[in-house]
Design an enzyme around this catalytic site. Structure first.
Site, short mmCIF file in Angstrom:
data_model
loop_
_atom_site.label_atom_id
_atom_site.label_comp_id
_atom_site.label_asym_id
_atom_site.label_seq_id
_atom_site.Cartn_x
_atom_site.Cartn_y
_atom_site.Cartn_z
N ASP A 69 0.86 -1.19 0.00
CA ASP A 69 0.00 0.00 0.00
C ASP A 69 0.89 1.24 0.00
OD1 ASP A 69 -3.21 0.55 1.02
OD2 ASP A 69 -1.78 2.21 1.09
N ASN A 113 -13.10 -3.23 1.90
CA ASN A 113 -14.14 -2.21 2.02
C ASN A 113 -15.00 -2.22 0.77
OD1 ASN A 113 -13.10 -1.28 4.49
ND2 ASN A 113 -11.55 -0.08 3.40
N GLY A 151 -16.23 2.67 3.09
CA GLY A 151 -15.04 3.51 2.96
C GLY A 151 -14.14 3.12 1.79
N HIS A 168 -10.02 -5.13 -3.50
CA HIS A 168 -8.70 -5.32 -2.87
C HIS A 168 -8.89 -5.73 -1.43
CE1 HIS A 168 -9.94 -1.09 -2.72
NE2 HIS A 168 -9.38 -1.04 -1.51
N HIS A 179 -6.98 -5.69 2.20
CA HIS A 179 -5.86 -5.13 2.96
C HIS A 179 -5.35 -6.25 3.87
CE1 HIS A 179 -6.90 -0.77 2.23
NE2 HIS A 179 -8.07 -1.31 2.00
P1 5GP Z 1 -9.78 1.49 0.26
O1 5GP Z 1 -9.92 2.80 0.95
O2 5GP Z 1 -10.42 1.52 -1.12
O3 5GP Z 1 -10.18 0.32 1.07
O4 5GP Z 1 -8.22 1.29 0.04
C1 5GP Z 1 -7.51 1.83 -1.01
C2 5GP Z 1 -6.05 1.73 -0.65
O5 5GP Z 1 -5.29 1.93 -1.82
C3 5GP Z 1 -5.59 2.77 0.36
O6 5GP Z 1 -5.06 2.12 1.52
C4 5GP Z 1 -4.53 3.58 -0.39
O7 5GP Z 1 -3.45 3.96 0.41
C5 5GP Z 1 -4.12 2.62 -1.48
N1 5GP Z 1 -3.66 3.29 -2.70
C6 5GP Z 1 -4.28 4.32 -3.34
N2 5GP Z 1 -3.58 4.66 -4.43
C7 5GP Z 1 -2.52 3.82 -4.50
C8 5GP Z 1 -1.43 3.69 -5.43
O8 5GP Z 1 -1.30 4.41 -6.40
N3 5GP Z 1 -0.53 2.72 -5.17
C9 5GP Z 1 -0.64 1.88 -4.09
N4 5GP Z 1 0.31 0.96 -3.95
N5 5GP Z 1 -1.64 1.98 -3.19
C10 5GP Z 1 -2.57 2.94 -3.40
#
Ligand code: 5GP
Length: 164
Positions: free
Chosen positions: A66, A124, A130, A137, A139
Site C-alpha cells: 500500500d 471495504n 469507505g 482489494h 488489505h
Molecule cells: P480502500 O480505501 O479503497 O479500502 O483502500 C484503497 C487503498 O489503496 C488505500 O489504503 C490507499 O493507500 C491505497 N492506494 C491508493 N492509491 C494507490 C497507489 O497508487 N498505489 C498503491 N500501492 N496503493 C494505493
C-alpha cells in the site's frame, strides 16, 4: 495587468500539481457496484502504467505494498480480473479465481512473516465501507496489533450496554 497574469499562471500551476496528487491519494469513497472503471489506479498498476512494489503474482492475483501503509505490513491483494468490489467478485468470479485469491492471502501472510503473530484481512465495499479504489482489494495488515478490531469490540460492548 501583470499581476493578473502572474496570478492566473500561479493558479494554473497549482491545479496541474494537485490533479495528479489527488489521483494518487484520493480519500473520496466510491460505489462498490456498477460498471468497472478501467481508469482506476489498480487497473493502471495491473497494466504496469504506474509503479508498485510487487510482493506476489500468480495467474489471477497480484499483491503489492500500500502506498500509505497504516501498519508495518500493509499489502493490497487484488484479483487480476475486473471486479469492482467483493459483491462483483462473489457473483461473477470463477471458482479458480476465488480459490487462488484466498490461497494467496495465506501464502502472502507467511511470506511477510506475520502468520505466527497474527494479522487482519479487510475489504471495504462502497461508501459506508469507505472504499476509495473501485477494484476489489484486500488489505493484509500486520506487524503490530490492528486497532479496528479493538474498537469493533468496544462498540459491540457499548451497543450491548445500551440494549440493557
Ligand atoms: P480502500 O480505501 O479503497 O479500502 O483502500 C484503497 C487503498 O489503496 C488505500 O489504503 C490507499 O493507500 C491505497 N492506494 C491508493 N492509491 C494507490 C497507489 O497508487 N498505489 C498503491 N500501492 N496503493 C494505493
Amino acid at each position: 495587468m501583470l499581476k493578473s497574469i502572474v496570478l492566473f499562471f500561479t493558479l494554473l500551476c497549482l491545479c496541474l500539481v494537485s490533479l495528479p496528487l489527488k489521483a494518487f491519494s484520493s480519500t473520496e469513497t466510491v460505489s462498490g457496484i456498477g460498471q468497472y472503471d478501467e481508469n482506476n489506479v489498480f487497473a493502471k498498476i495491473l497494466r504496469k502504467e504506474i509503479p508498485a512494489t510487487i510482493i506476489f503474482e500468480s495467474e489471477h492475483v497480484l499483491a503489492f505494498e500500500d502506498i500509505h501503509p497504516i501498519k508495518p505490513v500493509h499489502v493490497l491483494v487484488i484479483p487480476k480480473g475486473k471486479y469492482r468490489s467483493i459483491l462483483d467478485f462473489s457473483e461473477k468470479a470463477t471458482t479458480e479465481e476465488i480459490s487462488e485469491l484466498i490461497r494467496a492471502l495465506g501464502t502472502i501472510a507467511k511470506m511477510m512473516k506475520i502468520a505466527e503473530e497474527g494479522f487482519s484481512i479487510m475489504t471495504n465495499s462502497g461508501h459506508n465501507g469507505g472504499q476509495t479504489v473501485p477494484h476489489l482489494h484486500f488489505h493484509l495488515l500486520g506487524g503490530e496489533k490492528v486497532a479496528w478490531e479493538q474498537s469493533l469490540r468496544s462498540n459491540n460492548t457499548q451497543i450491548k450496554e445500551e440494549q440493557k
